[in-house]
Structure formats: C-alpha cells, structure tokens
Scaffold this active site. Structure first.
Site, mmCIF file in Angstrom:
data_model
loop_
_atom_site.group_PDB
_atom_site.id
_atom_site.type_symbol
_atom_site.label_atom_id
_atom_site.label_comp_id
_atom_site.label_asym_id
_atom_site.label_seq_id
_atom_site.Cartn_x
_atom_site.Cartn_y
_atom_site.Cartn_z
ATOM 1 N N CYS A 53 46.095 37.574 39.136
ATOM 2 C CA CYS A 53 45.393 36.557 39.915
ATOM 3 C C CYS A 53 46.341 35.377 40.105
ATOM 4 O O CYS A 53 46.926 34.876 39.140
ATOM 5 C CB CYS A 53 44.132 36.110 39.171
ATOM 6 S SG CYS A 53 43.257 34.737 39.964
ATOM 7 N N CYS A 56 44.810 32.161 38.066
ATOM 8 C CA CYS A 56 44.772 32.049 36.590
ATOM 9 C C CYS A 56 45.708 33.003 35.870
ATOM 10 O O CYS A 56 45.793 32.986 34.650
ATOM 11 C CB CYS A 56 43.342 32.248 36.092
ATOM 12 S SG CYS A 56 42.783 33.961 36.182
ATOM 13 N N CYS A 102 37.915 37.461 40.652
ATOM 14 C CA CYS A 102 38.656 37.558 39.397
ATOM 15 C C CYS A 102 37.667 37.443 38.248
ATOM 16 O O CYS A 102 36.828 36.531 38.226
ATOM 17 C CB CYS A 102 39.698 36.441 39.323
ATOM 18 S SG CYS A 102 40.532 36.341 37.722
ATOM 19 N N CYS A 105 38.621 33.782 36.265
ATOM 20 C CA CYS A 105 38.394 32.441 36.833
ATOM 21 C C CYS A 105 37.406 32.451 37.998
ATOM 22 O O CYS A 105 37.103 31.397 38.555
ATOM 23 C CB CYS A 105 39.712 31.812 37.255
ATOM 24 S SG CYS A 105 40.492 32.585 38.693
ATOM 25 N N CYS A 127 40.171 45.928 49.010
ATOM 26 C CA CYS A 127 40.937 45.285 50.084
ATOM 27 C C CYS A 127 41.157 43.829 49.680
ATOM 28 O O CYS A 127 40.246 43.008 49.759
ATOM 29 C CB CYS A 127 40.135 45.405 51.377
ATOM 30 S SG CYS A 127 40.957 44.732 52.804
#
Length: 139
Positions: A53, A56, A102, A105, A127
């Site tokens: 991510c 984070c 995510c 976060c 996607c």
C-alpha cells in the site's frame, strides 16, 4: 465480503494524509478516485516482487498473482493474505461493484470483479490503481 469494517490499524488525520501523499495519491487513496486507464506505472509491469500500500506500506499482493488483463490497470487474481484487503459494496456512479480497501489503513485501492473469463485460479480480477501501490522488487 466484509460489511463490518473495524477501525484501521493505521490512523492519521486528513491533514497528515495530505502532507504524506501527492495530490494524485490522495485523490485515489483517500477519496476513492481512479487513475486514468493505461497511465499507471504498474499496468504492464511484471517484475517479481511484493506490492505494498502506498499510504501505509502494508503488503497487499505478490507478483505471482499478477496477470495481463489488458484493462488499463494492474490486475491480480488474489491478495497475498485474506486480512490484507477489505471488500465492501460500492454503488457509486450508478454501478454495483465491490471496492477493495487496504486492510491496514482502509485506503482505496480499486475494485474486484468476478466471472470475466480470464481463466485465473480464483476467477477474480483485483483491478488496482497503480498510484495506490508500491512495488518492492525481489532481491
């Protein structure tokens, strides 16, 4: 699909997110935006490694599950762990989709689609927006 989303493990104020992220990253990750198709840095990238991510740094996907969907965004058939992403219904823009967040976060990553005939082991296409990801190449 997760309908009850608990508190994020990484929490920051809106000002902190704006300071950390570029305007484009903020618009996609924190405001559920979408980058233009075929413009993201990972759309046609097949380097071995782990995708994290961008907000984070939590692990999200591994290159082994990335495939060429030719849809304009990086596509994966599965996250690297069940808790790495959260799925929730998204009925914005007059469509019914499944949003991918995510798991750490709760930043917006993209959407997941099923039954499109790509022949992946899960019959799913995660996607993702390239701007939501950071690739850590295999050493």
């Amino acid at each position: 699909m997760s309908s009850a989303i608990g508190k994020p493990k990484v929490e920051k104020s809106d000002a902190e997110w704006r300071e950390q992220l570029s305007p484009e990253e903020y618009q996609v990750l924190r405001q559920a935006g979408t980058e233009r198709p075929f413009t993201g840095e990972y759309d046609e990238t097949f380097t071995e490694g782990v995708y994290h991510c961008r907000a984070c740094d939590a692990e999200l996907f591994r290159s082994e599950t990335k495939f060429a969907s030719h849809c304009g965004w990086p596509s994966f058939y599965a996250p690297s762990g069940d808790d790495n992403v959260i799925l929730r219904e998204d009925s914005s823009m007059g469509m019914r989709r499944v949003e991918v967040l995510c798991g750490t976060c709760h930043s917006h990553l993209g959407h997941v689609f099923e039954g499109e005939g790509y022949g992946t082991p899960t019959d799913q296409r995660y996607c993702m927006n390239s701007v939501s990801l950071r690739l850590e190449p295999k050493a």
